[in-house]
Motif scaffolding. Structure first.
Motif, PDB file in Angstrom:
ATOM      1  N   MET A   1       0.807  -1.187   0.000  1.00 52.70           N
ATOM      2  CA  MET A   1       0.000   0.000   0.000  1.00 52.70           C
ATOM      3  C   MET A   1       0.855   1.258   0.000  1.00 52.70           C
ATOM      4  SD  MET A   1      -2.601   2.088   0.841  1.00 52.70           S
ATOM      5  CE  MET A   1      -3.267   2.400   2.424  1.00 52.70           C
ATOM      6  N   ASP A   2       1.929   1.298   0.794  1.00 49.56           N
ATOM      7  CA  ASP A   2       2.822   2.454   0.777  1.00 49.56           C
ATOM      8  C   ASP A   2       3.405   2.657  -0.621  1.00 49.56           C
ATOM      9  OD1 ASP A   2       2.404   2.993   3.448  1.00 49.56           O
ATOM     10  OD2 ASP A   2       4.135   1.851   4.118  1.00 49.56           O
ATOM     11  N   ILE A   3       3.682   1.572  -1.295  1.00 56.51           N
ATOM     12  CA  ILE A   3       4.221   1.664  -2.658  1.00 56.51           C
ATOM     13  C   ILE A   3       3.178   2.285  -3.581  1.00 56.51           C
ATOM     14  CG2 ILE A   3       4.970   0.297  -4.646  1.00 56.51           C
ATOM     15  CD1 ILE A   3       6.212  -1.673  -2.600  1.00 56.51           C
ATOM     16  N   TRP A   4       1.911   1.907  -3.431  1.00 59.30           N
ATOM     17  CA  TRP A   4       0.852   2.471  -4.259  1.00 59.30           C
ATOM     18  C   TRP A   4       0.738   3.981  -4.027  1.00 59.30           C
ATOM     19  CZ3 TRP A   4      -3.512   5.329  -4.186  1.00 59.30           C
ATOM     20  CH2 TRP A   4      -4.318   5.280  -5.316  1.00 59.30           C
ATOM     21  N   VAL A   5       0.722   4.403  -2.769  1.00 65.22           N
ATOM     22  CA  VAL A   5       0.612   5.830  -2.446  1.00 65.22           C
ATOM     23  C   VAL A   5       1.828   6.582  -2.980  1.00 65.22           C
ATOM     24  CG1 VAL A   5       0.532   7.527  -0.570  1.00 65.22           C
ATOM     25  CG2 VAL A   5      -0.903   5.481  -0.460  1.00 65.22           C
ATOM     26  N   GLU A   6       2.998   5.999  -2.862  1.00 64.18           N
ATOM     27  CA  GLU A   6       4.199   6.655  -3.386  1.00 64.18           C
ATOM     28  C   GLU A   6       4.095   6.839  -4.903  1.00 64.18           C
ATOM     29  OE1 GLU A   6       8.899   5.806  -4.133  1.00 64.18           O
ATOM     30  OE2 GLU A   6       7.965   4.831  -2.432  1.00 64.18           O
ATOM     31  N   LYS A   7       3.684   5.791  -5.593  1.00 66.91           N
ATOM     32  CA  LYS A   7       3.633   5.842  -7.057  1.00 66.91           C
ATOM     33  C   LYS A   7       2.475   6.703  -7.563  1.00 66.91           C
ATOM     34  CE  LYS A   7       3.293   2.912 -11.140  1.00 66.91           C
ATOM     35  NZ  LYS A   7       3.122   1.555 -11.638  1.00 66.91           N
ATOM     36  N   ARG A  45      -8.292   5.775   1.641  1.00 66.15           N
ATOM     37  CA  ARG A  45      -8.495   7.204   1.874  1.00 66.15           C
ATOM     38  C   ARG A  45      -7.532   7.783   2.912  1.00 66.15           C
ATOM     39  NH1 ARG A  45     -14.049   9.989   1.270  1.00 66.15           N
ATOM     40  NH2 ARG A  45     -13.483  12.119   1.721  1.00 66.15           N
ATOM     41  N   GLY A  46      -7.358   7.129   4.025  1.00 67.82           N
ATOM     42  CA  GLY A  46      -6.498   7.632   5.102  1.00 67.82           C
ATOM     43  C   GLY A  46      -5.050   7.853   4.661  1.00 67.82           C
ATOM     44  N   PRO A  47      -4.396   6.849   4.095  1.00 71.18           N
ATOM     45  CA  PRO A  47      -3.017   7.034   3.646  1.00 71.18           C
ATOM     46  C   PRO A  47      -2.855   8.092   2.551  1.00 71.18           C
ATOM     47  CG  PRO A  47      -3.507   4.705   3.827  1.00 71.18           C
ATOM     48  CD  PRO A  47      -4.797   5.447   4.018  1.00 71.18           C
ATOM     49  N   VAL A  48      -3.820   8.180   1.645  1.00 71.79           N
ATOM     50  CA  VAL A  48      -3.747   9.184   0.583  1.00 71.79           C
ATOM     51  C   VAL A  48      -3.871  10.585   1.186  1.00 71.79           C
ATOM     52  CG1 VAL A  48      -4.936  10.145  -1.436  1.00 71.79           C
ATOM     53  CG2 VAL A  48      -4.528   7.679  -1.271  1.00 71.79           C
ATOM     54  N   GLU A  49      -4.843  10.781   2.062  1.00 70.40           N
ATOM     55  CA  GLU A  49      -5.026  12.090   2.685  1.00 70.40           C
ATOM     56  C   GLU A  49      -3.813  12.489   3.518  1.00 70.40           C
ATOM     57  OE1 GLU A  49      -8.802  11.718   4.672  1.00 70.40           O
ATOM     58  OE2 GLU A  49      -9.890  12.256   2.847  1.00 70.40           O
TER      59      GLU A  49
END
Length: 69
Positions: A1-7, A45-49
């Motif tokens: 998930m962190d990889i998705w938010v980073e990319k 939603r939380g990690p993106v925000e």
């Protein structure tokens, strides 16, 4: 998930900011991400925000975020 938010969030916002340097009329324009799929998982939603909040401070940028209604 962190990889998705980073990319999908971090890299895209940084590329938009870099592009603004080359298009003078947009150098101070707000940036944003608009999610349109109402089927997005709620845990996303939380990690993106959080990352958007961090980028706003780090880059001193007006970054907007929109979620499906």
């Amino acid at each position: 998930m962190d990889i998705w938010v980073e990319k999908q969030v971090d890299r895209k916002i940084r590329r938009y900011i870099e592009a603004q340097r080359h298009i003078k009329v947009y150098e101070n324009a707000p940036l944003g991400l608009c999610f349109t799929d109402p089927g997005l998982p709620s845990w996303l939603r939380g990690p993106v925000e959080q990352r958007i909040r961090e980028l706003r401070v780090e880059l001193s940028a007006d970054i907007r975020l929109e979620w499906p209604s």
